[in-house]
Scaffold this active site. Sequence first.
Site, PDB file in Angstrom:
ATOM      1  N   HIS A  17      34.072  15.957  13.166  1.00 36.45           N
ATOM      2  CA  HIS A  17      34.663  16.668  14.317  1.00 36.45           C
ATOM      3  C   HIS A  17      33.808  17.881  14.635  1.00 36.45           C
ATOM      4  CE1 HIS A  17      38.377  18.058  16.677  1.00 36.45           C
ATOM      5  NE2 HIS A  17      37.435  18.962  16.901  1.00 36.45           N
ATOM      6  N   HIS A  19      31.860  20.426  17.890  1.00 31.13           N
ATOM      7  CA  HIS A  19      31.552  20.822  19.267  1.00 31.13           C
ATOM      8  C   HIS A  19      30.127  21.368  19.302  1.00 31.13           C
ATOM      9  CE1 HIS A  19      35.858  20.717  20.478  1.00 31.13           C
ATOM     10  NE2 HIS A  19      36.043  21.024  19.209  1.00 31.13           N
ATOM     11  N   LYS A 103      39.085  10.778  22.422  1.00 35.14           N
ATOM     12  CA  LYS A 103      39.761  12.015  22.039  1.00 35.14           C
ATOM     13  C   LYS A 103      40.924  12.310  22.979  1.00 35.14           C
ATOM     14  CE  LYS A 103      40.615  15.939  20.037  1.00 35.14           C
ATOM     15  NZ  LYS A 103      39.796  17.066  19.641  1.00 35.14           N
ATOM     16  N   HIS A 140      44.230  15.832  19.153  1.00 35.39           N
ATOM     17  CA  HIS A 140      44.545  17.250  19.008  1.00 35.39           C
ATOM     18  C   HIS A 140      46.064  17.288  18.925  1.00 35.39           C
ATOM     19  CE1 HIS A 140      43.753  21.645  19.577  1.00 35.39           C
ATOM     20  NE2 HIS A 140      45.061  21.562  19.699  1.00 35.39           N
ATOM     21  N   HIS A 178      41.767  18.263  12.610  1.00 28.00           N
ATOM     22  CA  HIS A 178      41.915  19.654  12.153  1.00 28.00           C
ATOM     23  C   HIS A 178      43.367  20.009  11.782  1.00 28.00           C
ATOM     24  CE1 HIS A 178      42.946  19.978  16.375  1.00 28.00           C
ATOM     25  NE2 HIS A 178      41.694  20.006  16.778  1.00 28.00           N
ATOM     26  N   ASP A 251      35.126  21.143  13.102  1.00 21.13           N
ATOM     27  CA  ASP A 251      35.608  21.747  14.357  1.00 21.13           C
ATOM     28  C   ASP A 251      34.834  23.021  14.657  1.00 21.13           C
ATOM     29  OD1 ASP A 251      37.032  21.873  16.694  1.00 21.13           O
ATOM     30  OD2 ASP A 251      38.832  22.736  15.806  1.00 21.13           O
TER      31      ASP A 251
HETATM   32  O1  DOR Z   1      39.500  26.424  18.225  1.00 20.17           O
HETATM   33  C1  DOR Z   1      39.216  25.463  18.916  1.00 20.17           C
HETATM   34  N1  DOR Z   1      38.091  25.442  19.678  1.00 20.17           N
HETATM   35  N2  DOR Z   1      40.045  24.426  18.952  1.00 20.17           N
HETATM   36  C2  DOR Z   1      39.872  23.407  19.796  1.00 20.17           C
HETATM   37  O2  DOR Z   1      40.672  22.508  19.787  1.00 20.17           O
HETATM   38  C3  DOR Z   1      38.752  23.403  20.769  1.00 20.17           C
HETATM   39  C4  DOR Z   1      37.661  24.258  20.311  1.00 20.17           C
HETATM   40  C5  DOR Z   1      36.643  24.545  21.391  1.00 20.17           C
HETATM   41  O3  DOR Z   1      36.211  23.612  22.070  1.00 20.17           O
HETATM   42  O4  DOR Z   1      36.267  25.702  21.561  1.00 20.17           O
HETATM   43 ZN    ZN Z   2      37.759  20.563  18.139  1.00 19.89          ZN
END
Ligand code: DOR
Ligand code: ZN
Length: 347
Positions: A17, A19, A103, A140, A178, A251
């Site tokens: 997971h 980003h 997702k 989520h 998460h 995450d």
């Molecule tokens: O803390 C987070 N940041 N939780 C999420 O679900 C998305 C993520 C983000 O993309 O910044």
């Molecule tokens: Zn995330």
Amino acid sequence: MTTELPAITITRPDDWHLHVRDGAMLASVLPDTARQFARAIIMPNLKPPVATVEQALAYRDRILAARPAGSDFTPLMTLYLTEQTTPEEIRRASECAHVYAVKYYPAGATTNAASGVTDLERVMPVFEAMQETGLPLLMHGEVTDGEIDIFDREAVFIDRHLSVLVKRFPELPMVLEHITTAEAASFVEDGPANLAATITAHHLLLNRNALFEGGLRPHHYCLPILKRELNRQALVRVATGGNPKFFLGTDSAPHPKSAKESDCGCAGMYTARTALELYAEVFDQAGALDRLEAFASFNGPDFYRLPRNTGSVTLCRDTLDIPDEVDFGGQPGVPFRAGGRTAWRMA
Ligand code: DOR
Ligand code: ZN
């Protein structure tokens, strides 16, 4: 005389997971993950969202282009589920060698979740197609109802929605992403074999006191929000307990410092720089270093029915200083535990 540092060698791990954003930010953050992990499940919450196979393939090309020279890091792409997603798109995704999951964001739940789902009933035909093709659903797991206390939103999601979904889709691979609560840990533990969960390093290391330590701490704000200590302990118990339904998902979610230190700060912690070291610290503290490899390198690929990685990484019990700031595509960013140090270091 030199004393040998305690070390542990594990099969190359994956991040289930992650980003990495796009453009200049992508170029800045990707090397941190590529150094530690062989593969990562890439979150599709760009603006606009990565909602089609075509968009996922184009995003994949941009990620491949951002890899450091010589890196064999493999991005595992996902589609962003919207109320316009069709069963046909799911079939295309399941036939595409580079798309690994879909997702689900409840509309408005978090960063760039505005295009998410307002009513789960509307996407049931899509879930049917996913169940038929075996394409995993990544969730989520929080309700967005403003009347529900922010600390209860995950537990209420499980009660209201997940408990229904697991009955309705007994063959659909599902990952509750998460997880942050004892309720989620138990629900997944006791749930069917098609349900698994990822756990972040920050939810294993911090409880909600970290949000208010000596003042308001925007760099500890993430979603789902940090919970009370009893929940953190439940997460450590399942992460280090050897149950194959739990696996590593950082995450890691970079935001520029200015977007975090703001009147309305963004959710997300940037852990990618030292992710493996942070997890090693948790497993070490729990006396379970021998179980880190399964959590980081085996349970994820086994659940996704992918081959485990070959090759290995070594971690030593040694410190690594974390800078106050890092570069996020020309803007300063604040990494997790900025100005501090890790207790482990990747060799
Ligand atoms: O803390 C987070 N940041 N939780 C999420 O679900 C998305 C993520 C983000 O993309 O910044
Ligand atoms: Zn995330």
